[in-house]
Design a protein around this motif. Structure first.
Motif, PDB file in Angstrom:
ATOM      1  N   ALA A 167       0.632  -1.198  -0.029  1.00  0.00           N
ATOM      2  CA  ALA A 167      -0.022  -0.061  -0.175  1.00  0.00           C
ATOM      3  C   ALA A 167       0.985   1.189  -0.081  1.00  0.00           C
ATOM      4  O   ALA A 167       0.405   2.138  -0.569  1.00  0.00           O
ATOM      5  CB  ALA A 167      -0.891  -0.045   1.311  1.00  0.00           C
ATOM      6  N   SER A 168       2.014   1.338   0.790  1.00  0.00           N
ATOM      7  CA  SER A 168       2.720   2.440   0.751  1.00  0.00           C
ATOM      8  C   SER A 168       3.565   2.642  -0.779  1.00  0.00           C
ATOM      9  O   SER A 168       3.639   3.823  -1.199  1.00  0.00           O
ATOM     10  CB  SER A 168       4.026   2.167   1.707  1.00  0.00           C
ATOM     11  N   ALA A 169       3.849   1.476  -1.306  1.00  0.00           N
ATOM     12  CA  ALA A 169       4.223   1.793  -2.787  1.00  0.00           C
ATOM     13  C   ALA A 169       3.230   2.303  -3.535  1.00  0.00           C
ATOM     14  O   ALA A 169       3.626   3.293  -4.396  1.00  0.00           O
ATOM     15  CB  ALA A 169       4.838   0.199  -3.329  1.00  0.00           C
ATOM     16  N   PHE A 170       1.897   1.774  -3.365  1.00  0.00           N
ATOM     17  CA  PHE A 170       1.019   2.455  -4.265  1.00  0.00           C
ATOM     18  C   PHE A 170       0.642   3.748  -3.857  1.00  0.00           C
ATOM     19  O   PHE A 170       0.153   4.566  -4.905  1.00  0.00           O
ATOM     20  CB  PHE A 170      -0.291   1.662  -4.164  1.00  0.00           C
ATOM     21  N   VAL A 171       0.595   4.089  -2.639  1.00  0.00           N
ATOM     22  CA  VAL A 171       0.449   5.588  -2.459  1.00  0.00           C
ATOM     23  C   VAL A 171       1.494   6.606  -3.164  1.00  0.00           C
ATOM     24  O   VAL A 171       1.173   7.606  -3.695  1.00  0.00           O
ATOM     25  CB  VAL A 171       0.681   5.782  -1.074  1.00  0.00           C
ATOM     26  N   THR A 172       2.708   6.018  -3.136  1.00  0.00           N
ATOM     27  CA  THR A 172       3.816   6.889  -3.838  1.00  0.00           C
ATOM     28  C   THR A 172       3.540   6.896  -5.330  1.00  0.00           C
ATOM     29  O   THR A 172       3.422   7.939  -5.995  1.00  0.00           O
ATOM     30  CB  THR A 172       5.298   6.213  -3.558  1.00  0.00           C
ATOM     31  N   VAL A 173       3.052   5.804  -5.918  1.00  0.00           N
ATOM     32  CA  VAL A 173       2.580   5.833  -7.417  1.00  0.00           C
ATOM     33  C   VAL A 173       1.509   6.571  -7.627  1.00  0.00           C
ATOM     34  O   VAL A 173       1.642   7.617  -8.686  1.00  0.00           O
ATOM     35  CB  VAL A 173       2.462   4.297  -7.738  1.00  0.00           C
ATOM     36  N   VAL A 174       0.571   6.583  -6.967  1.00  0.00           N
ATOM     37  CA  VAL A 174      -0.658   7.500  -6.903  1.00  0.00           C
ATOM     38  C   VAL A 174      -0.352   9.114  -6.954  1.00  0.00           C
ATOM     39  O   VAL A 174      -0.865   9.759  -7.934  1.00  0.00           O
ATOM     40  CB  VAL A 174      -1.928   7.088  -5.960  1.00  0.00           C
ATOM     41  N   ALA A 175       0.672   9.488  -5.953  1.00  0.00           N
ATOM     42  CA  ALA A 175       0.760  10.679  -5.944  1.00  0.00           C
ATOM     43  C   ALA A 175       1.805  11.228  -6.955  1.00  0.00           C
ATOM     44  O   ALA A 175       1.569  12.424  -7.268  1.00  0.00           O
ATOM     45  CB  ALA A 175       1.613  10.636  -4.545  1.00  0.00           C
ATOM     46  N   GLU A 176       2.576  10.109  -7.512  1.00  0.00           N
ATOM     47  CA  GLU A 176       3.296  10.788  -8.684  1.00  0.00           C
ATOM     48  C   GLU A 176       2.516  11.194  -9.816  1.00  0.00           C
ATOM     49  O   GLU A 176       3.169  11.960 -10.756  1.00  0.00           O
ATOM     50  CB  GLU A 176       4.510   9.747  -9.187  1.00  0.00           C
ATOM     51  N   ARG A 177       1.639  10.244 -10.070  1.00  0.00           N
ATOM     52  CA  ARG A 177       0.758  10.438 -11.391  1.00  0.00           C
ATOM     53  C   ARG A 177      -0.248  11.475 -11.244  1.00  0.00           C
ATOM     54  O   ARG A 177      -0.854  11.962 -12.118  1.00  0.00           O
ATOM     55  CB  ARG A 177       0.025   9.185 -11.548  1.00  0.00           C
ATOM     56  N   SER A 178      -0.690  12.047  -9.989  1.00  0.00           N
ATOM     57  CA  SER A 178      -1.639  13.205  -9.677  1.00  0.00           C
ATOM     58  C   SER A 178      -1.109  14.374 -10.157  1.00  0.00           C
ATOM     59  O   SER A 178       0.251  14.703  -9.896  1.00  0.00           O
ATOM     60  CB  SER A 178      -2.141  12.992  -8.388  1.00  0.00           C
ATOM     61  N   PRO A 179      -1.808  15.142 -10.561  1.00  0.00           N
ATOM     62  CA  PRO A 179      -1.342  16.472 -11.020  1.00  0.00           C
ATOM     63  C   PRO A 179      -0.643  17.360  -9.802  1.00  0.00           C
ATOM     64  O   PRO A 179       0.159  18.114 -10.271  1.00  0.00           O
ATOM     65  CB  PRO A 179      -2.731  17.345 -11.462  1.00  0.00           C
ATOM     66  N   GLU A 180      -0.977  17.057  -8.669  1.00  0.00           N
ATOM     67  CA  GLU A 180      -0.500  17.928  -7.581  1.00  0.00           C
ATOM     68  C   GLU A 180       0.706  17.208  -7.003  1.00  0.00           C
ATOM     69  O   GLU A 180       1.526  17.629  -6.314  1.00  0.00           O
ATOM     70  CB  GLU A 180      -1.494  17.855  -6.295  1.00  0.00           C
ATOM     71  N   GLY A 181       1.078  16.053  -7.554  1.00  0.00           N
ATOM     72  CA  GLY A 181       2.193  15.249  -7.251  1.00  0.00           C
ATOM     73  C   GLY A 181       3.421  15.823  -7.651  1.00  0.00           C
ATOM     74  O   GLY A 181       3.438  16.418  -8.739  1.00  0.00           O
TER      75      GLY A 181
END
Length: 339
Positions: A325-339
């Motif tokens: 889940a921690s790895a996925f949180v990073t992935v989601v944050a990187e692909r979001s416009p705010e990331g």
């Protein structure tokens, strides 16, 4: 009774009576002074016996054996007749279907007729490679009827040939969905699977969603999965429970997660889908592998709610789940416009 009288009374021609005599099947008991055949009452009864057995489809040789051999049992004869008749009817039904297929193609010349016959012969081959070649060899814009291709596709167990038939059906220009509809309710689960899969992969057409919705309640799990994926890709929200169930079970879970992600682009559905996944995460029966698959599905979703659930999972008591889940949180944050 002379041969002419026997012919008039029995309806059997004199030519046939002479043939029976030559074969020894019905020989007249006597001859007149002039050498003419003379039949007794018993001879006439034998003629009627022969004609009765002929009406059942027996050959003259079989009839002779039946009348002369005391050990020849009627039950064995009738069983053979039933088997021969069933085989003949099967051949005639096959011929009828071929004629209908040719007629449905509205051939404009003998070349069209021969092309369809060649395809049908190729599809009858025991070799999967030969069947596939017969399908792929059809020219662009050919007049092969969709009904013929659909029937072959529903009966085809080889995946490569089935794929070729799906391709040919898609470009046939006919109503492939209507041709496949009967397979949705077949008794054979294999036929239902092939029918629903092909319908689900069909471009949008009249009746597709209704057929898939019907298949969603099929007792066969594979049929339900094909139906759920097809409905989900068409934006039908009724497919959500089945798609979430696929993620939980690990059955085509990657495809199911992708379809859930597509559905979640509608803001009115994003929270619904996230809530359904969260309920499964909290279920006491959810083991580590199941919860990791659910986390992978959350990554596909649009909206902030799914990200919130992932952040909670990053602090999960299960180290494996927390790490993923921690790895996925990073992935989601990187692909979001705010990331």
């Amino acid at each position: 009774m002379l041969i002419g009288d026997v012919a008039r009374r029995s309806g059997v021609s004199t030519r046939v009576l002479r043939h029976y005599d030559a074969l020894g099947l019905v020989r007249p008991t006597g001859r007149t002074v002039g050498g003419y055949r003379e039949y007794s009452a018993e001879d006439v009864r034998r003629i009627f016996h022969v004609q009765s057995l002929r009406s059942l489809g027996l050959s003259l040789k079989q009839i002779g054996r039946a009348l002369e051999d005391p050990a020849f049992t009627p039950s064995a004869l009738v069983s053979d007749l039933i088997r021969w008749t069933e085989d003949r009817l099967a051949r005639e039904r096959e011929l009828l279907e071929r004629l209908r297929a040719v007629d449905a193609s509205a051939p404009t010349g003998w070349q069209d007729v021969l092309r369809i016959i060649e395809l049908m012969q190729g599809l009858d081959s025991p070799s999967a490679a030969r069947r596939q070649q017969a399908v792929l060899a059809q020219p662009e814009g050919g007049s092969v009827p969709a009904e013929l291709l659909a029937e072959a596709a529903l009966a085809e167990s080889d995946p490569n040939v089935a794929g070729a038939l799906r391709w040919a059906l898609a470009r046939s220009g006919g109503d492939g969905v209507a041709a496949l509809a009967a397979g949705v309710h077949a008794e054979d689960a294999g036929i239902r699977r092939r029918a629903v899969r092909m319908i689900a992969e069909t471009a949008e057409a009249s009746g597709v969603s209704a057929l898939l919705a019907d298949a969603l309640g099929d007792p066969d799990p594979t049929v339900c999965r094909y139906a759920a994926l097809g409905l989900g890709r068409r934006g039908v929200r009724e497919a959500v429970p089945a798609l979430v169930g696929m993620v939980v079970e690990g059955a085509s879970d990657v495809e199911a997660a992708e379809v859930l992600g597509t559905l979640s682009r509608d803001p009115t559905r994003a929270d619904e889908i996230t809530s359904a996944l969260a309920r499964e995460l909290a279920a006491p029966t959810a083991d580590s592998a199941t919860r990791i698959r659910l986390a992978q599905a959350l990554v596909e979703l649009s909206g902030a709610t799914g990200q919130d659930v992932l952040r909670q999972l990053a602090r999960d008591d299960d180290p494996a789940v927390a790490l993923v889940a921690s790895a996925f949180v990073t992935v989601v944050a990187e692909r979001s416009p705010e990331g």
